[in-house]
Write an enzyme that holds these catalytic residues in place. Structure first.
Site, PDB file in Angstrom:
ATOM      1  N   HIS A  85       7.479  15.328  11.667  1.00  0.00           N
ATOM      2  CA  HIS A  85       7.346  14.596  10.517  1.00  0.00           C
ATOM      3  C   HIS A  85       6.302  14.594   9.911  1.00  0.00           C
ATOM      4  O   HIS A  85       5.137  14.437  10.451  1.00  0.00           O
ATOM      5  CB  HIS A  85       8.037  13.106  11.049  1.00  0.00           C
ATOM      6  CG  HIS A  85       7.825  12.408   9.632  1.00  0.00           C
ATOM      7  ND1 HIS A  85       8.987  12.289   8.730  1.00  0.00           N
ATOM      8  CD2 HIS A  85       6.968  11.285   9.099  1.00  0.00           C
ATOM      9  CE1 HIS A  85       8.724  11.340   7.649  1.00  0.00           C
ATOM     10  NE2 HIS A  85       7.555  10.804   8.035  1.00  0.00           N
ATOM     11  N   ASP A 143      16.148  -0.229   7.452  1.00  0.00           N
ATOM     12  CA  ASP A 143      15.106   0.196   7.046  1.00  0.00           C
ATOM     13  C   ASP A 143      15.116   0.604   5.445  1.00  0.00           C
ATOM     14  O   ASP A 143      14.295   0.459   4.541  1.00  0.00           O
ATOM     15  CB  ASP A 143      14.556   1.805   7.760  1.00  0.00           C
ATOM     16  CG  ASP A 143      13.385   2.344   6.874  1.00  0.00           C
ATOM     17  OD1 ASP A 143      12.262   1.775   6.735  1.00  0.00           O
ATOM     18  OD2 ASP A 143      13.592   3.461   6.538  1.00  0.00           O
ATOM     19  N   ARG A 183      10.231  -4.158   0.354  1.00  0.00           N
ATOM     20  CA  ARG A 183       8.824  -4.010   0.254  1.00  0.00           C
ATOM     21  C   ARG A 183       8.212  -3.541  -0.775  1.00  0.00           C
ATOM     22  O   ARG A 183       7.326  -3.846  -1.373  1.00  0.00           O
ATOM     23  CB  ARG A 183       8.639  -3.184   1.822  1.00  0.00           C
ATOM     24  CG  ARG A 183       8.636  -3.736   3.177  1.00  0.00           C
ATOM     25  CD  ARG A 183       8.676  -2.977   4.256  1.00  0.00           C
ATOM     26  NE  ARG A 183       7.458  -2.069   4.277  1.00  0.00           N
ATOM     27  CZ  ARG A 183       7.473  -0.862   4.785  1.00  0.00           C
ATOM     28  NH1 ARG A 183       8.275  -0.328   5.088  1.00  0.00           N
ATOM     29  NH2 ARG A 183       6.250  -0.216   4.403  1.00  0.00           N
ATOM     30  N   SER A 185       9.244   1.872  10.184  1.00  0.00           N
ATOM     31  CA  SER A 185       9.963   2.582   9.060  1.00  0.00           C
ATOM     32  C   SER A 185      10.132   4.150   9.438  1.00  0.00           C
ATOM     33  O   SER A 185      11.143   4.394   9.299  1.00  0.00           O
ATOM     34  CB  SER A 185       9.526   2.350   7.870  1.00  0.00           C
ATOM     35  OG  SER A 185      10.036   3.224   6.617  1.00  0.00           O
ATOM     36  N   LYS A 229      13.656   6.418  11.628  1.00  0.00           N
ATOM     37  CA  LYS A 229      14.436   7.233  11.121  1.00  0.00           C
ATOM     38  C   LYS A 229      14.391   8.365  12.252  1.00  0.00           C
ATOM     39  O   LYS A 229      15.443   9.121  12.311  1.00  0.00           O
ATOM     40  CB  LYS A 229      13.859   7.658   9.780  1.00  0.00           C
ATOM     41  CG  LYS A 229      14.420   6.612   8.902  1.00  0.00           C
ATOM     42  CD  LYS A 229      13.669   7.053   7.505  1.00  0.00           C
ATOM     43  CE  LYS A 229      12.263   6.603   7.189  1.00  0.00           C
ATOM     44  NZ  LYS A 229      11.857   5.697   5.956  1.00  0.00           N
TER      45      LYS A 229
HETATM   46  N1  URA Z   1       7.406   6.300   4.351  1.00  0.00           N
HETATM   47  C1  URA Z   1       8.500   5.682   4.980  1.00  0.00           C
HETATM   48  O1  URA Z   1       9.439   6.190   5.572  1.00  0.00           O
HETATM   49  N2  URA Z   1       8.454   4.203   5.237  1.00  0.00           N
HETATM   50  C2  URA Z   1       7.433   3.718   4.870  1.00  0.00           C
HETATM   51  O2  URA Z   1       7.298   2.521   5.019  1.00  0.00           O
HETATM   52  C3  URA Z   1       6.370   4.050   3.971  1.00  0.00           C
HETATM   53  C4  URA Z   1       6.463   5.512   3.814  1.00  0.00           C
END
Ligand code: URA
Length: 442
Positions: free
Chosen positions: A82, A161, A168, A183, A187
């Site tokens: 990632h 999320d 947020r 977050s 994923k």
């Molecule tokens: N990217 C994400 O997937 N989550 C966040 O909180 C910030 C950047």
């Protein structure tokens, strides 16, 4: 349990239990906890932080909130990667075949681009016919047969999320390390890999502006992975300028193919080798990092990594001849030169600004679901540290028509030219593993 008590506990610096975090996440997803209470909790986390245990529990609660991909029928250790996002970041296109060529399976889901950063899926789709949707059965069989598959995100992954991130975004609580870390990792965990390698960017073009913040984010994510039984490591890399030379979908595919041929830009090649070596190590195909790196270099040199790339695009419906004939990729109608207005040294290249120029040329989308033009983008002709003379070409804009000329000044201004040669920062800054943080330069 009452949300107000949990908000108060966090506001006062307390630690929430797994059951309490689950109550908040589950209640929020079911619309039983309103936005105003979840915002108050997020703000309390912003100021008070979260322990490693709380962050791991939040990650798992969000991962459980939707579909969880089961990769059990793929043989061996599945390793995912990632990137925290950057301009010109085409590493997945190189790393996935490189790691597969080393014998480690890569079953990867990627996203589309939004705003100034591109998405791997858009880049892959610039090869005519490339299928980003496979059934679960096709996905598993392809990885078992050829070692890799990269597909678009399907199903309902981590709805908690999605909802919390949107909240947020409008409550000034994005920049919280435990919230970002949970977050991202929720994923990755829902996507099913056994091991995860993170590419955390720092610099003007990145989310984390300083190396210290990038290391703290990387450590939070490695701690989560370790706490939930997924081996995780991270590399901190510089984003004070775009990665490689190409920005824009087909242009980035061409650069990725050149890199797989061993003819890629130095920075991109070095980052891909470092990330791949970490993945090969976590995938169990080498005894230590040095052996993993040697194996990766060998696959690049022998052409086996390029061979895996051909196999992947053929399996997913595109013409594998693209790997040998870059002219088969979409080409822009007009190429416009961006020339230096003064002489000096390139001090900095504003990655975000060039990303925005590429988006405005049509390579990216300002809003979700907008169409994009695969052919357009930017190829930089100069990188940070190089000397330039007024009138030298700094970049080429690959545009659909002459309208692209409007962006010449903006692209020129993204190249900051000064009289002094700048001090160059290395691309690879630190590695973060469950053993701790090691700076490359130390
Ligand atoms: N990217 C994400 O997937 N989550 C966040 O909180 C910030 C950047």
């Amino acid at each position: 349990m009452r949300a107000v008590d949990l908000i108060q506990k966090k506001r006062n610096g307390g630690q929430l239990s797994a059951a309490e975090i689950d109550f908040l996440v589950d209640g929020y997803c079911r619309d039983q906890i309103p936005d105003y209470q979840m915002s108050a909790w997020a703000m309390a986390v912003f100021f008070q932080g979260m322990s490693v245990e709380e962050t791991a529990e939040l990650t798992l609660a969000m991962a459980r909130s939707g579909d969880q991909v089961n990769l059990a029928s793929i043989h061996g250790i599945k390793v995912d990667k990632h990137s925290t996002g950057g301009v010109g970041d085409k590493t997945t296109l190189i790393v996935a075949p490189l790691v597969a060529a080393c014998g480690v399976h890569v079953a990867k889901m990627s996203g589309r681009g939004l705003g100034h950063t591109g998405g791997t899926i858009d880049k892959l789709e610039s090869m005519a016919g490339f299928q980003i949707e496979l059934t679960q059965q096709q996905f598993v069989s392809q990885v078992n047969e050829i070692g890799l598959a990269v597909i678009g995100q399907s199903g309902n992954i981590t709805p908690a999320d999605k909802k919390l991130y949107a909240l947020r975004d409008v409550t000034a609580t994005v920049e919280s390390i435990p919230l970002i870390a949970s977050s991202v990792m929720s994923k990755k965990i829902a996507a099913g890999a056994d091991a995860i390698v993170l590419d955390v960017k720092t610099g003007s073009g990145a989310f984390m502006k300083t190396i210290e913040d990038a290391e703290a984010l990387a450590k939070a994510m490695v701690d989560i992975g370790t706490a939930v039984g997924r081996q995780t490591s991270a590399i901190i890399s510089d984003m004070d300028q775009p990665l490689g030379f190409a920005i824009g979908n087909a242009l980035e595919v061409a650069e990725a193919i050149r890199t797989l041929r061993g003819e890629g830009p130095e920075d991109l090649t070095a980052l891909c080798i470092a990330l791949s070596a970490q993945m090969v190590l976590l995938g169990g195909a080498a005894a230590d990092l040095a052996a993993a790196e040697a194996l990766v270099r060998e696959q690049l040199k022998s052409g086996k990594a390029l061979e895996r790339f051909r196999a992947m695009i053929a399996a997913q419906g595109a013409d594998p001849a693209v790997a040998d004939h870059l002219s088969l990729l979409p080409q822009a109608a007009v190429v416009i030169e961006v020339k230096a207005g003064r002489s000096g040294y390139v001090q900095r290249i504003e990655a975000e600004e060039l990303g925005i120029c590429a988006m405005l040329l049509g390579a990216g989308r300002a809003a979700k679901d907008e169409p994009i033009d695969y052919a357009v983008g930017i190829t930089m002709q100069r990188k940070v540290g190089e000397a330039v003379t007024a009138g030298d070409v700094l970049a080429l804009l690959h545009a659909a028509d002459d309208g692209g000329r409007q962006l010449v000044d903006r692209a020129r201004n993204a190249f900051i030219i000064g009289a002094e040669a700048p001090r160059l920062r290395p691309l690879l800054l630190s590695a973060v593993t469950s053993d701790g943080i090691a700076r490359y330069a130390d």
